[in-house]
Design a protein around this motif. Structure first.
Motif, PDB file in Angstrom:
ATOM      1  N   GLY A  49       0.833  -1.201   0.000  1.00  9.91           N
ATOM      2  CA  GLY A  49       0.000   0.000   0.000  1.00  9.91           C
ATOM      3  C   GLY A  49       0.866   1.249   0.000  1.00  9.91           C
ATOM      4  O   GLY A  49       2.096   1.190  -0.089  1.00  9.91           O
ATOM      5  N   VAL A  50       0.210   2.384   0.084  1.00  8.85           N
ATOM      6  CA  VAL A  50       0.879   3.677   0.072  1.00  8.85           C
ATOM      7  C   VAL A  50       0.424   4.438   1.315  1.00  8.85           C
ATOM      8  O   VAL A  50      -0.739   4.379   1.703  1.00  8.85           O
ATOM      9  N   THR A  51       1.356   5.166   1.899  1.00  5.45           N
ATOM     10  CA  THR A  51       1.042   5.976   3.069  1.00  5.45           C
ATOM     11  C   THR A  51       1.350   7.437   2.752  1.00  5.45           C
ATOM     12  O   THR A  51       2.408   7.742   2.196  1.00  5.45           O
ATOM     13  N   ILE A  52       0.414   8.316   3.114  1.00 10.72           N
ATOM     14  CA  ILE A  52       0.642   9.748   2.957  1.00 10.72           C
ATOM     15  C   ILE A  52       0.580  10.369   4.354  1.00 10.72           C
ATOM     16  O   ILE A  52      -0.273  10.005   5.156  1.00 10.72           O
ATOM     17  N   THR A  67      -1.881  10.998   9.171  1.00 12.83           N
ATOM     18  CA  THR A  67      -1.287   9.867   8.451  1.00 12.83           C
ATOM     19  C   THR A  67      -2.426   9.010   7.914  1.00 12.83           C
ATOM     20  O   THR A  67      -3.333   8.640   8.659  1.00 12.83           O
ATOM     21  N   GLN A  68      -2.345   8.681   6.614  1.00 10.98           N
ATOM     22  CA  GLN A  68      -3.389   7.874   5.992  1.00 10.98           C
ATOM     23  C   GLN A  68      -2.747   6.826   5.096  1.00 10.98           C
ATOM     24  O   GLN A  68      -1.859   7.133   4.323  1.00 10.98           O
ATOM     25  N   ARG A  69      -3.215   5.568   5.227  1.00 16.47           N
ATOM     26  CA  ARG A  69      -2.692   4.481   4.406  1.00 16.47           C
ATOM     27  C   ARG A  69      -3.824   3.924   3.565  1.00 16.47           C
ATOM     28  O   ARG A  69      -4.954   3.768   4.040  1.00 16.47           O
ATOM     29  N   ASP A  70      -3.504   3.664   2.284  1.00 13.14           N
ATOM     30  CA  ASP A  70      -4.507   3.125   1.366  1.00 13.14           C
ATOM     31  C   ASP A  70      -3.764   2.415   0.236  1.00 13.14           C
ATOM     32  O   ASP A  70      -2.554   2.553   0.074  1.00 13.14           O
TER      33      ASP A  70
END
Length: 178
Positions: A49-52, A67-70
């Protein structure tokens, strides 16, 4: 406002940078003094996944970190920006609460429209200080006669025992004694 875009283990294309910049620009609508916004996008191979992560520095306030992961980078950016907007909206509402705003406006208008010196003099005119004449001890009967003859409502005196007393006229025409 300083804006920093960083990609860790991921290449930030022009489209992603434009999307991030446009999303960060929406944060300025809350009229807060944003010092800097740092956006770090990172790819994690193990978690697939990707984390921003957004770090928002507001002048005079605590730093806001989101922090958000998707699985999709664009979706992570949109969700994180929504959370950042919610946090900034709450901060803005706390700072510009109608209770505080009304009190500050009332203070400002009162200080500009009222001359405090003139008001103080006007209040002094309403209260006339008089000296209390307490010479010798008096009998209650003497004080009752004085009140009957005068237009005073009450009389303060010392009785024969040395106690301070107050004689007053009641509404029913009788006299009270403290």
């Amino acid at each position: 406002m300083n804006i920093s875009l960083v990609g860790r283990h991921i290449e930030l294309s022009d489209a992603i940078k434009d999307h991030l910049m446009h999303s960060i620009d929406t944060l300025s609508k809350y009229h807060l003094d944003l010092i800097s916004v740092n956006a770090v996008a990172s790819a994690n191979e193990r978690k697939k996944g990707v984390t921003i992560e957004f770090t928002i520095n507001v002048a005079g306030k605590n730093t806001i970190v989101i922090t958000q992961r998707d699985d999709d980078l664009y979706a992570a950016i949109d969700i994180a920006i929504d959370r950042a907007q919610k946090a900034l909206r709450r901060l803005h509402d706390r700072l510009s609460d109608h209770k505080n705003e009304g009190l500050n406006e009332a203070k400002n208008t009162a200080s500009h429209t009222i001359d405090l010196h003139a008001e103080n003099e006007a209040m002094e005119d309403e209260i006339v200080p008089t000296e209390l004449v307490l010479y010798k001890p008096q009998e209650v009967a003497e004080v009752v006669e004085k009140l009957k003859e005068s237009t005073k409502v009450f009389e303060v005196f010392y009785d024969n025992e040395g106690k301070m007393r107050v004689m007053y006229k009641r509404a029913d025409g009788k006299f009270g004694l403290y």
